[in-house]
Design a protein around this motif. Structure first.
Motif, PDB file in Angstrom:
ATOM      1  N   GLU A  51      27.196 -37.487   3.010  1.00 41.93           N
ATOM      2  CA  GLU A  51      28.443 -37.688   3.753  1.00 41.93           C
ATOM      3  C   GLU A  51      28.848 -36.496   4.615  1.00 41.93           C
ATOM      4  O   GLU A  51      29.590 -36.649   5.592  1.00 41.93           O
ATOM      5  CB  GLU A  51      29.583 -38.038   2.794  1.00 41.93           C
ATOM      6  CG  GLU A  51      29.563 -39.461   2.270  1.00 41.93           C
ATOM      7  CD  GLU A  51      28.703 -39.659   1.028  1.00 41.93           C
ATOM      8  OE1 GLU A  51      28.671 -40.772   0.496  1.00 41.93           O
ATOM      9  OE2 GLU A  51      28.056 -38.676   0.592  1.00 41.93           O
ATOM     10  N   ASN A  52      28.363 -35.297   4.278  1.00 44.66           N
ATOM     11  CA  ASN A  52      28.745 -34.118   5.059  1.00 44.66           C
ATOM     12  C   ASN A  52      27.820 -33.854   6.245  1.00 44.66           C
ATOM     13  O   ASN A  52      27.994 -32.863   6.966  1.00 44.66           O
ATOM     14  CB  ASN A  52      28.795 -32.877   4.159  1.00 44.66           C
ATOM     15  CG  ASN A  52      27.453 -32.560   3.505  1.00 44.66           C
ATOM     16  OD1 ASN A  52      26.499 -33.327   3.628  1.00 44.66           O
ATOM     17  ND2 ASN A  52      27.375 -31.433   2.809  1.00 44.66           N
ATOM     18  N   ALA A  53      26.840 -34.727   6.473  1.00 41.50           N
ATOM     19  CA  ALA A  53      25.935 -34.563   7.620  1.00 41.50           C
ATOM     20  C   ALA A  53      26.713 -34.811   8.918  1.00 41.50           C
ATOM     21  O   ALA A  53      27.635 -35.623   8.957  1.00 41.50           O
ATOM     22  CB  ALA A  53      24.762 -35.522   7.515  1.00 41.50           C
ATOM     23  N   PRO A  54      26.361 -34.114   9.998  1.00 42.80           N
ATOM     24  CA  PRO A  54      27.098 -34.287  11.249  1.00 42.80           C
ATOM     25  C   PRO A  54      26.788 -35.619  11.926  1.00 42.80           C
ATOM     26  O   PRO A  54      25.777 -36.263  11.636  1.00 42.80           O
ATOM     27  CB  PRO A  54      26.595 -33.118  12.107  1.00 42.80           C
ATOM     28  CG  PRO A  54      25.215 -32.849  11.587  1.00 42.80           C
ATOM     29  CD  PRO A  54      25.288 -33.103  10.107  1.00 42.80           C
ATOM     30  N   ALA A  55      27.667 -36.000  12.826  1.00 45.44           N
ATOM     31  CA  ALA A  55      27.432 -37.210  13.614  1.00 45.44           C
ATOM     32  C   ALA A  55      26.228 -37.001  14.518  1.00 45.44           C
ATOM     33  O   ALA A  55      25.954 -35.886  14.979  1.00 45.44           O
ATOM     34  CB  ALA A  55      28.658 -37.543  14.446  1.00 45.44           C
ATOM     35  N   GLY A  56      25.492 -38.082  14.775  1.00 43.31           N
ATOM     36  CA  GLY A  56      24.335 -38.016  15.643  1.00 43.31           C
ATOM     37  C   GLY A  56      24.706 -38.317  17.081  1.00 43.31           C
ATOM     38  O   GLY A  56      25.878 -38.262  17.475  1.00 43.31           O
ATOM     39  N   ASN A  57      23.691 -38.643  17.862  1.00 41.65           N
ATOM     40  CA  ASN A  57      23.881 -38.975  19.270  1.00 41.65           C
ATOM     41  C   ASN A  57      23.624 -40.458  19.493  1.00 41.65           C
ATOM     42  O   ASN A  57      22.972 -41.112  18.693  1.00 41.65           O
ATOM     43  CB  ASN A  57      22.931 -38.147  20.141  1.00 41.65           C
ATOM     44  CG  ASN A  57      23.169 -36.663  20.014  1.00 41.65           C
ATOM     45  OD1 ASN A  57      24.313 -36.208  20.099  1.00 41.65           O
ATOM     46  ND2 ASN A  57      22.106 -35.897  19.805  1.00 41.65           N
ATOM     47  N   GLY A  58      24.121 -40.967  20.595  1.00 42.81           N
ATOM     48  CA  GLY A  58      23.860 -42.355  20.942  1.00 42.81           C
ATOM     49  C   GLY A  58      25.123 -43.200  20.948  1.00 42.81           C
ATOM     50  O   GLY A  58      26.215 -42.755  20.559  1.00 42.81           O
ATOM     51  N   ILE A  59      24.957 -44.433  21.368  1.00 41.31           N
ATOM     52  CA  ILE A  59      26.084 -45.358  21.508  1.00 41.31           C
ATOM     53  C   ILE A  59      26.742 -45.639  20.166  1.00 41.31           C
ATOM     54  O   ILE A  59      27.970 -45.551  20.009  1.00 41.31           O
ATOM     55  CB  ILE A  59      25.610 -46.662  22.164  1.00 41.31           C
ATOM     56  CG1 ILE A  59      25.177 -46.403  23.604  1.00 41.31           C
ATOM     57  CG2 ILE A  59      26.710 -47.727  22.126  1.00 41.31           C
ATOM     58  CD1 ILE A  59      24.427 -47.545  24.245  1.00 41.31           C
ATOM     59  N   LEU A  60      25.942 -45.998  19.157  1.00 44.44           N
ATOM     60  CA  LEU A  60      26.506 -46.342  17.857  1.00 44.44           C
ATOM     61  C   LEU A  60      27.189 -45.149  17.213  1.00 44.44           C
ATOM     62  O   LEU A  60      28.240 -45.297  16.577  1.00 44.44           O
ATOM     63  CB  LEU A  60      25.415 -46.885  16.933  1.00 44.44           C
ATOM     64  CG  LEU A  60      24.871 -48.270  17.269  1.00 44.44           C
ATOM     65  CD1 LEU A  60      23.819 -48.684  16.249  1.00 44.44           C
ATOM     66  CD2 LEU A  60      25.994 -49.299  17.307  1.00 44.44           C
ATOM     67  N   ALA A  61      26.613 -43.960  17.354  1.00 40.76           N
ATOM     68  CA  ALA A  61      27.233 -42.769  16.782  1.00 40.76           C
ATOM     69  C   ALA A  61      28.607 -42.528  17.399  1.00 40.76           C
ATOM     70  O   ALA A  61      29.586 -42.247  16.677  1.00 40.76           O
ATOM     71  CB  ALA A  61      26.334 -41.557  16.984  1.00 40.76           C
ATOM     72  N   ARG A  62      28.708 -42.662  18.718  1.00 41.76           N
ATOM     73  CA  ARG A  62      30.003 -42.446  19.381  1.00 41.76           C
ATOM     74  C   ARG A  62      31.022 -43.492  18.945  1.00 41.76           C
ATOM     75  O   ARG A  62      32.197 -43.181  18.720  1.00 41.76           O
ATOM     76  CB  ARG A  62      29.822 -42.483  20.907  1.00 41.76           C
ATOM     77  CG  ARG A  62      29.048 -41.284  21.459  1.00 41.76           C
ATOM     78  CD  ARG A  62      29.207 -41.196  22.969  1.00 41.76           C
ATOM     79  NE  ARG A  62      28.662 -42.356  23.660  1.00 41.76           N
ATOM     80  CZ  ARG A  62      27.403 -42.462  24.056  1.00 41.76           C
ATOM     81  NH1 ARG A  62      26.539 -41.492  23.788  1.00 41.76           N
ATOM     82  NH2 ARG A  62      26.987 -43.534  24.696  1.00 41.76           N
ATOM     83  N   ILE A  63      30.569 -44.734  18.816  1.00 39.87           N
ATOM     84  CA  ILE A  63      31.477 -45.792  18.363  1.00 39.87           C
ATOM     85  C   ILE A  63      31.981 -45.489  16.963  1.00 39.87           C
ATOM     86  O   ILE A  63      33.184 -45.606  16.669  1.00 39.87           O
ATOM     87  CB  ILE A  63      30.772 -47.165  18.406  1.00 39.87           C
ATOM     88  CG1 ILE A  63      30.582 -47.628  19.853  1.00 39.87           C
ATOM     89  CG2 ILE A  63      31.571 -48.216  17.622  1.00 39.87           C
ATOM     90  CD1 ILE A  63      29.767 -48.900  19.992  1.00 39.87           C
TER      91      ILE A  63
END
Length: 297
Positions: free
Chosen positions: A126-138
């Motif tokens: 759960e503490n991993a950072p957000a990734g890149n891409g459309i779904l990550a931004r959503i």
């Protein structure tokens, strides 16, 4: 508990509503059509409209609402709809909570493993950072909207993995092919899919209603698997071969960006929050899950 569910007619919502009612909870659903019973209330999340009476006396709100991720091609208009449908629904619910003298104690708002983007073989807690891409931004925006709930509401953002069901869901198109012996892995098959069976995802949401957890919670089985292992296990449980691999270039040609983010992205997600809080899976192993999907358990 009295529980208000948005998105109750979907795959997870239908299973979860049945599980909650089976446990003796009073389940009320939000619907876009005119209400057909006392257990339904009409809303229009796109317009931000909701009957506040729906939340009166509710102990918890569960938000599963949003346009289907993989059921249509990702045109620019569809991508916009994926985001706005989630943000509109979530903000409509948090705004309604804010108008109440006594808001619900718990807000469970669905997110997705797509939060992590394409992370290769890295282990994702759960503490991993957000990734890149459309779904990550959503997912980042979706989770932020959930935290607009009033102070004092325990907010859980459930990052749900690939839900294995006997019909519909992520396997809706693949499972019939596997049953016929004409299915196979997608791409090179080395990408990790964070899987969980439908009964376990319903059980996890019920567990989170009372578990002492807040913030992001990974909703997946404790055993990780790549697509090769997943397809092999499912085909084996069905007593069918799974030899017809679909190459990544073909998937990209047919599905475009959807293939990269939904089928070929790798998320080796683990569920330490659920496990640490004492959740027990019905199907913790891939072998058990495949047997259940095949109807052998």
């Amino acid at each position: 508990m009295r529980i208000l569910v948005a998105g109750a007619s979907g795959l997870i919502g239908t299973a979860l509503s049945g599980t909650l009612r089976g446990s003796g909870h009073d389940v009320v659903s939000l619907v876009r059509r005119p209400a057909a019973s006392a257990a339904e209330f009409q809303w229009d999340p796109a317009a931000g409209r909701i009957d506040d009476v729906a939340l009166k006396g509710a102990d918890a709100v569960i938000n599963l609402s949003g346009a289907g991720i993989g059921d249509r091609p990702w045109t620019r208009r569809r991508i916009n709809e994926l985001g706005t449908s989630r943000l509109g629904a979530t903000r409509t619910l948090t705004a309604a909570m804010g108008r109440m003298d006594t808001p619900p104690a718990v807000f469970l708002s669905q997110s997705a493993s797509g939060y992590y983007g394409n992370a290769g073989s890295a282990v994702l807690r759960e503490n991993a950072p957000a990734g890149n891409g459309i779904l990550a931004r959503i997912c980042v925006d979706w989770e932020a909207a959930a935290h607009e709930a009033p102070a004092g509401v325990r907010v859980v953002t459930a990052r749900t993995g690939v839900v294995l069901s006997r019909s519909g869901g992520a396997l809706g198109r693949l499972l019939p092919l596997l049953r016929l012996g004409v299915g196979g892995p997608l791409g090179n098959g080395r990408q990790y899919w964070p899987w969980i069976t439908l009964p376990d995802v319903a059980g996890a949401f019920e567990f989170l209603l009372s578990a002492p957890l807040a913030g992001p919670v990974n909703i997946c089985a404790p055993e990780s698997a790549d697509v090769n292992s997943l397809i092999t296990a499912l085909a084996g449980a069905l007593h069918r071969p799974a030899l017809l691999r679909v190459p990544a270039p073909v998937l990209r040609l047919v599905l475009g960006q959807l293939a990269n983010e939904l089928l070929l992205a790798s998320q080796r997600m683990e569920p330490p929050a659920l496990a640490g809080a004492g959740f027990h899976w019905q199907h913790p192993s891939l072998a058990e899950a495949a047997a259940w999907v095949a109807g052998r358990s």
